[in-house]
Scaffold this motif. Sequence first.
Motif, PDB file in Angstrom:
ATOM      1  N   PRO A 198       0.788  -1.242   0.000  1.00 35.36           N
ATOM      2  CA  PRO A 198       0.000   0.000   0.000  1.00 35.36           C
ATOM      3  C   PRO A 198       0.817   1.287   0.000  1.00 35.36           C
ATOM      4  CG  PRO A 198      -1.016  -1.611   1.446  1.00 35.36           C
ATOM      5  CD  PRO A 198       0.279  -2.209   0.988  1.00 35.36           C
ATOM      6  N   ARG A 199       1.816   1.429   0.888  1.00 33.90           N
ATOM      7  CA  ARG A 199       2.603   2.669   0.911  1.00 33.90           C
ATOM      8  C   ARG A 199       3.443   2.809  -0.348  1.00 33.90           C
ATOM      9  NH1 ARG A 199       6.420   3.609   5.608  1.00 33.90           N
ATOM     10  NH2 ARG A 199       6.615   5.625   4.545  1.00 33.90           N
ATOM     11  N   MET A 200       3.953   1.713  -0.853  1.00 30.51           N
ATOM     12  CA  MET A 200       4.730   1.752  -2.088  1.00 30.51           C
ATOM     13  C   MET A 200       3.846   2.201  -3.242  1.00 30.51           C
ATOM     14  SD  MET A 200       7.889   0.844  -3.307  1.00 30.51           S
ATOM     15  CE  MET A 200       8.014   2.135  -4.544  1.00 30.51           C
ATOM     16  N   ALA A 201       2.622   1.685  -3.311  1.00 27.34           N
ATOM     17  CA  ALA A 201       1.692   2.067  -4.370  1.00 27.34           C
ATOM     18  C   ALA A 201       1.336   3.549  -4.274  1.00 27.34           C
ATOM     19  CB  ALA A 201       0.432   1.213  -4.286  1.00 27.34           C
ATOM     20  N   THR A 202       1.126   4.039  -3.066  1.00 28.51           N
ATOM     21  CA  THR A 202       0.817   5.456  -2.877  1.00 28.51           C
ATOM     22  C   THR A 202       1.991   6.332  -3.290  1.00 28.51           C
ATOM     23  OG1 THR A 202      -0.717   4.979  -1.072  1.00 28.51           O
ATOM     24  CG2 THR A 202       0.185   7.201  -1.168  1.00 28.51           C
ATOM     25  N   TYR A 203       3.187   5.917  -2.927  1.00 29.22           N
ATOM     26  CA  TYR A 203       4.382   6.683  -3.294  1.00 29.22           C
ATOM     27  C   TYR A 203       4.498   6.819  -4.806  1.00 29.22           C
ATOM     28  CZ  TYR A 203       9.290   8.001  -3.734  1.00 29.22           C
ATOM     29  OH  TYR A 203      10.457   8.652  -4.065  1.00 29.22           O
ATOM     30  N   LEU A 204       4.274   5.728  -5.523  1.00 27.05           N
ATOM     31  CA  LEU A 204       4.373   5.768  -6.985  1.00 27.05           C
ATOM     32  C   LEU A 204       3.282   6.643  -7.588  1.00 27.05           C
ATOM     33  CD1 LEU A 204       5.113   1.994  -7.760  1.00 27.05           C
ATOM     34  CD2 LEU A 204       6.749   3.882  -7.771  1.00 27.05           C
ATOM     35  N   SER A 205       2.104   6.592  -7.028  1.00 23.15           N
ATOM     36  CA  SER A 205       0.974   7.318  -7.614  1.00 23.15           C
ATOM     37  C   SER A 205       0.997   8.813  -7.305  1.00 23.15           C
ATOM     38  CB  SER A 205      -0.350   6.717  -7.127  1.00 23.15           C
ATOM     39  OG  SER A 205      -0.508   6.887  -5.726  1.00 23.15           O
ATOM     40  N   GLU A 206       1.698   9.217  -6.223  1.00 19.59           N
ATOM     41  CA  GLU A 206       1.655  10.620  -5.802  1.00 19.59           C
ATOM     42  C   GLU A 206       2.947  11.380  -6.078  1.00 19.59           C
ATOM     43  OE1 GLU A 206       0.453  10.751  -1.729  1.00 19.59           O
ATOM     44  OE2 GLU A 206      -1.594  10.054  -2.153  1.00 19.59           O
ATOM     45  N   ASN A 207       3.949  10.730  -6.643  1.00 19.08           N
ATOM     46  CA  ASN A 207       5.232  11.391  -6.876  1.00 19.08           C
ATOM     47  C   ASN A 207       5.701  11.151  -8.309  1.00 19.08           C
ATOM     48  OD1 ASN A 207       6.334  12.311  -4.013  1.00 19.08           O
ATOM     49  ND2 ASN A 207       5.363  10.318  -3.737  1.00 19.08           N
ATOM     50  N   GLY A 208       6.086  12.263  -8.968  1.00 26.93           N
ATOM     51  CA  GLY A 208       6.669  12.131 -10.286  1.00 26.93           C
ATOM     52  C   GLY A 208       8.137  11.749 -10.176  1.00 26.93           C
ATOM     53  N   PRO A 209       8.689  11.123 -11.220  1.00 23.52           N
ATOM     54  CA  PRO A 209       8.046  10.828 -12.503  1.00 23.52           C
ATOM     55  C   PRO A 209       7.217   9.548 -12.507  1.00 23.52           C
ATOM     56  CG  PRO A 209      10.302  10.080 -12.575  1.00 23.52           C
ATOM     57  CD  PRO A 209      10.116  10.724 -11.218  1.00 23.52           C
ATOM     58  N   TRP A 210       7.169   8.861 -11.368  1.00 18.99           N
ATOM     59  CA  TRP A 210       6.506   7.549 -11.316  1.00 18.99           C
ATOM     60  C   TRP A 210       5.014   7.668 -11.596  1.00 18.99           C
ATOM     61  CZ3 TRP A 210      10.997   5.703 -11.485  1.00 18.99           C
ATOM     62  CH2 TRP A 210      12.027   6.293 -10.748  1.00 18.99           C
ATOM     63  N   SER A 211       4.398   8.775 -11.131  1.00 24.12           N
ATOM     64  CA  SER A 211       2.966   8.958 -11.355  1.00 24.12           C
ATOM     65  C   SER A 211       2.646   9.012 -12.841  1.00 24.12           C
ATOM     66  CB  SER A 211       2.484  10.223 -10.649  1.00 24.12           C
ATOM     67  OG  SER A 211       3.240  11.351 -11.071  1.00 24.12           O
ATOM     68  N   GLN A 212       3.586   9.499 -13.653  1.00 30.28           N
ATOM     69  CA  GLN A 212       3.353   9.550 -15.096  1.00 30.28           C
ATOM     70  C   GLN A 212       3.265   8.146 -15.697  1.00 30.28           C
ATOM     71  OE1 GLN A 212       6.381  10.901 -18.166  1.00 30.28           O
ATOM     72  NE2 GLN A 212       5.029  12.693 -18.098  1.00 30.28           N
ATOM     73  N   LEU A 213       4.001   7.207 -15.122  1.00 26.94           N
ATOM     74  CA  LEU A 213       3.901   5.826 -15.598  1.00 26.94           C
ATOM     75  C   LEU A 213       2.472   5.309 -15.446  1.00 26.94           C
ATOM     76  CD1 LEU A 213       7.131   4.332 -13.970  1.00 26.94           C
ATOM     77  CD2 LEU A 213       6.841   5.025 -16.356  1.00 26.94           C
ATOM     78  N   LEU A 214       1.816   5.742 -14.368  1.00 23.36           N
ATOM     79  CA  LEU A 214       0.431   5.328 -14.144  1.00 23.36           C
ATOM     80  C   LEU A 214      -0.529   6.091 -15.042  1.00 23.36           C
ATOM     81  CD1 LEU A 214       0.692   5.093 -10.281  1.00 23.36           C
ATOM     82  CD2 LEU A 214       0.094   3.192 -11.773  1.00 23.36           C
ATOM     83  N   SER A 215      -0.328   7.391 -15.164  1.00 25.71           N
ATOM     84  CA  SER A 215      -1.266   8.185 -15.968  1.00 25.71           C
ATOM     85  C   SER A 215      -1.196   7.821 -17.446  1.00 25.71           C
ATOM     86  CB  SER A 215      -0.990   9.679 -15.778  1.00 25.71           C
ATOM     87  OG  SER A 215       0.300  10.028 -16.268  1.00 25.71           O
ATOM     88  N   LEU A 216      -0.030   7.373 -17.907  1.00 29.57           N
ATOM     89  CA  LEU A 216       0.113   6.955 -19.299  1.00 29.57           C
ATOM     90  C   LEU A 216      -0.126   5.461 -19.492  1.00 29.57           C
ATOM     91  CD1 LEU A 216       3.275   9.011 -20.370  1.00 29.57           C
ATOM     92  CD2 LEU A 216       0.856   9.542 -20.762  1.00 29.57           C
ATOM     93  N   ASN A 217      -0.506   4.797 -18.413  1.00 30.27           N
ATOM     94  CA  ASN A 217      -0.805   3.358 -18.470  1.00 30.27           C
ATOM     95  C   ASN A 217       0.416   2.519 -18.821  1.00 30.27           C
ATOM     96  OD1 ASN A 217      -2.951   1.441 -18.009  1.00 30.27           O
ATOM     97  ND2 ASN A 217      -2.849   0.930 -20.191  1.00 30.27           N
ATOM     98  N   ASN A 218       1.621   3.056 -18.555  1.00 28.93           N
ATOM     99  CA  ASN A 218       2.821   2.240 -18.750  1.00 28.93           C
ATOM    100  C   ASN A 218       2.846   1.087 -17.755  1.00 28.93           C
ATOM    101  OD1 ASN A 218       4.451   5.364 -19.128  1.00 28.93           O
ATOM    102  ND2 ASN A 218       3.948   4.005 -20.817  1.00 28.93           N
TER     103      ASN A 218
END
Length: 316
Positions: free
Chosen positions: A144-164
């Motif tokens: 859960p915390r790892m998933a939140t970190y990726l989703s709320e911090n760039g550039p990792w959040s861009q991987l999610l928004s672009l469906n990478n």
Amino acid sequence: MAKIIGFFLTIGLLVLACQPDSTVKIEVASAAVPPNKPYLVVLGIAQDAGYPQAACLKDCCRDLWAHPAGRKMVSCVGLIDPGSKKAWLFDATPDFKDQLFLLQEHAPLAGIFLTHAHIGHYTGLMQLGREVMGANGVPVFAMPRMATYLSENGPWSQLLSLNNIIIQPLYADTFVQLTEQIRVKPMLVPHRDEFSETVGYQINGPEKSALFIPDIDKWEKWNRDINQLIQETDYALLDGSFYQNGEIPGRDMAQIPHPFVSESMVRFNALADADKAKVHFIHFNHTNPLLWNEETIRHVEGAHYKIAKEGMFLRL
């Protein structure tokens, strides 16, 4: 399979030809893996910064700048299931591109399991972005915390928004069934959790099981008995970051806690020799003599323990 075996044989020959005597030569592990059974392959053995480490000009690293064949990639394990023609990475390291290449010699990437948010364990995800692979929907298994970190911090959040990537939620002590023959369970371990929790993994195949715990503060801080877990499993790839206290002059090693290999050997001394032989130390800091000192290696192996090597196969 033949390609990757050939790759490691070639690397072994280059090391023999180029490496200075002070550096340990790569040993190619047995390739006797059943073609239709799941297995692990060790794709890296060094701590987050790799070996050699940036800016290190000391004896432990200096020769490797001129002789790159002796270098070691960051700690990473591949899980391959020939039956389903799928493969998974455990951690996305700074050496992701090379480790992905080696993994895909076995089977296509089906997902990535992350242990925590320290640089050697997740930053390779950048290679999945539009600047490089432009990947489409790669499953990334995260707590859960790892998933939140990726989703709320760039550039990792861009991987999610672009469906990478697509986050696949993990929960402590809950198995993920990957195939009919393979399941994986995350286990929370105490570590420096600035940005995420930290987990190790239990990986179960049809015949054998493995532990992968590349990072933990100290065994005595854990609410589990590591000796019992070793007895209950077939392979244990365990944190071997430092060999002993005082290894990094001028730094308080209490600020970077890991179980010293020398400490672990004392703790594991109560185990039978057959159980000691299950232990494969991994995740070595560049200062750890298990990377370069043959006398230290002989001492550890003489006590029945193993040292993880790149290219090593472990049948599941």
